[in-house]
Design an enzyme around this catalytic site. Structure first.
Site, short mmCIF file in Angstrom:
data_model
loop_
_atom_site.label_atom_id
_atom_site.label_comp_id
_atom_site.label_asym_id
_atom_site.label_seq_id
_atom_site.Cartn_x
_atom_site.Cartn_y
_atom_site.Cartn_z
N ASP A 91 8.11 33.44 76.08
CA ASP A 91 9.48 33.01 75.81
C ASP A 91 10.20 34.12 75.05
O ASP A 91 9.57 34.96 74.41
CB ASP A 91 9.51 31.71 75.03
CG ASP A 91 9.03 31.87 73.58
OD1 ASP A 91 7.89 32.34 73.42
OD2 ASP A 91 9.79 31.55 72.64
N GLU A 157 7.29 30.57 71.01
CA GLU A 157 7.16 31.26 69.73
C GLU A 157 8.51 31.53 69.09
O GLU A 157 8.69 31.37 67.88
CB GLU A 157 6.39 32.57 69.92
CG GLU A 157 5.94 33.22 68.62
CD GLU A 157 6.99 34.11 67.96
OE1 GLU A 157 6.86 34.39 66.76
OE2 GLU A 157 7.95 34.52 68.66
#
Length: 454
Positions: A91, A157
């Site tokens: 991500d 994250e």
């Protein structure tokens, strides 16, 4: 140097660029309010297929409690060999102002010897570091890796929602390993091999100030009516003293950093500080970045300049980030920040505070065989000795892993350098750093196996 491995990594760099371009093209911001969930799902499947192609088995997508997916895979090693867990995340941060990019944010573009695109360094470039290292090992030595391998590639994250941390706590056997390589940091300077020895922790508080039932005409009421935006600005200004040091009671701001030092001129260049603009805070740059707390206003809800009306504002809101060094309890730090905000609101304005999640600071033990192996690998790949530096950012997963696997060494490395502009527009990666770090990791896996195999 292991010339065959170096030659193999170099021969794989065109493939690394092609793969990174495919991965960067996924708009994998783990926030469905901004980008479709399908973008993250496509990125997760790409990562799963890429590691499966390198021989890892048991590849699967883990549905984590925050609604995102992490990619997991494993491969047992030779008899008596240690197990190494490789971590990264797919991500990415939102692109911010896409008009501020010199090339499309989600299109990998080569310019001035660097590869630009959101996630090119943080953290899709680190995924390619892992993949290229494994590919080089297979190319030179065949399908049998020198260590047992596990991979975990997180899907949220950057959002800090803790999905993987909660999943690991519920399945503690999953990520057990002798050494954990966190591919989410980078070198202190391009060409200077660096392990990250400490991370600051982070907490976030959302502050809303209201003073009126509704906006008022600034001509008819301004001068007597309490303005919420002005009150909020006063509160935010109180967070630092006249030198720019954090001025929150209960938070020490005089700690010192004993490791590598960050020259001020180098920092000014890396941070692109405008000529004539002073830096904030006191002490050395390393003190300020790695050993002391920092407070940053991440955003303010207020009328934009274009379209603003002549009004006294009834309400305003800010998102405030507090980073704290190792040795500071993040919960206590958040309490101190909240107490400070409550004490600083002027005019009896109504203050509403919303606490967001905490991530604890982290300090690595750099005395074990994994650090010995990494130091030797870095010296061989870069031709210069490894240094240890701090990192002002936060990776909350590190403390979860330390708690679950206290026997494991946690080593933080990566392809980033101070000029990559992670989290900003025009993020980029230096392909030479990617090449050297991929070689480092390949060398590390072999050297660590030699040190630990019984």
């Amino acid at each position: 140097m292991s010339q065959p491995l170096a030659d193999a990594v170099r021969s794989l760099m065109d493939r690394a660029r092609t793969d990174l371009a495919e991965l960067v093209a996924f708009q994998s911001v783990a926030d469905p309010r901004q980008f479709p969930v399908e973008e993250c799902q496509k990125a997760a499947h790409w990562v799963a297929e890429a590691f499966a192609a390198e021989g890892l088995t048991g590849i699967r997508l883990l549905d984590t409690p925050d609604g995102t997916q992490s990619v997991y895979g494993e491969l047992p090693g030779p008899e008596g060999a240690p197990t190494v867990l490789l971590y990264s995340h797919y991500d990415v941060q939102p692109p911010l102002d896409e008009s501020g990019w010199d090339s499309p944010a989600f299109e990998l573009t080569e310019r001035d010897g660097r590869w630009y695109g959101r996630g090119a360094a943080d953290c899709k470039g680190n995924i390619l570091m892992h993949l290229t290292a494994l590919r080089a090992l297979r190319q030179v030595y065949g399908d049998d890796y020198p260590v047992g391998l596990k991979i975990i590639v997180e899907g949220s994250e950057e959002q800090g929602t803790g999905g993987l941390e909660r999943y690991a706590e519920a399945h503690p056997e999953l990520l057990t390993a002798d050494a954990i390589v966190i591919g989410d940091t980078g070198n202190f300077a391009a060409g200077l091999p660096t392990v990250t020895a400490s991370l600051r922790g982070m907490t976030v508080v959302e502050a809303s100030v209201t003073t009126l039932a509704g906006n008022l005409h600034s001509g008819a009421f301004g001068g007597a009516a309490p303005d919420a935006l002005q009150s909020l600005i006063k509160v935010l200004a109180s967070l630092h003293d006249e030198n720019g040091d954090v001025a929150v009671a209960g938070l020490a701001a005089d700690q010192t950093w004993e490791g590598v030092q960050y020259p001020e001129e180098q920092f000014r260049a890396d941070a692109k500080v405008l000529d004539g603009v002073a830096l904030t805070g006191t002490g050395s740059i390393s003190d300020r970045l790695w050993a002391r707390p920092s407070v940053t206003v991440l955003g303010i809800d207020a009328p934009p300049v274009i379209g603003a009306t002549s009004s006294v504002q009834a309400a305003a809101k800010a998102l405030i980030s507090l980073r704290v060094p190792p040795g500071t309890d993040t919960g206590a730090a958040q309490d101190a920040l909240v107490a400070h905000l409550e004490a600083q609101v002027p005019l009896g304005a109504r203050l509403t505070l919303q606490r967001h999640g905490n991530g604890a600071p982290f300090r690595a033990d750099t005395t074990g065989p994994a650090y010995e192996a990494m130091g030797e690998a870095m010296a061989e790949a870069f031709g210069t000795a490894m240094v240890a530096a701090g990192e002002g950012g936060s990776i909350p997963l590190c403390n979860t892993l330390r708690s679950l696997y206290p026997q494991a060494e946690i080593v933080l490395v990566g392809v980033e350098d101070p000029t990559t502009q992670i989290h900003a527009v025009n993020e980029s990666v230096d392909p030479q750093e990617l090449e050297r770090m991929a070689l480092t990791e390949a060398l590390f896996l072999r050297r660590y196996a030699e040190l630990r195999t019984v």
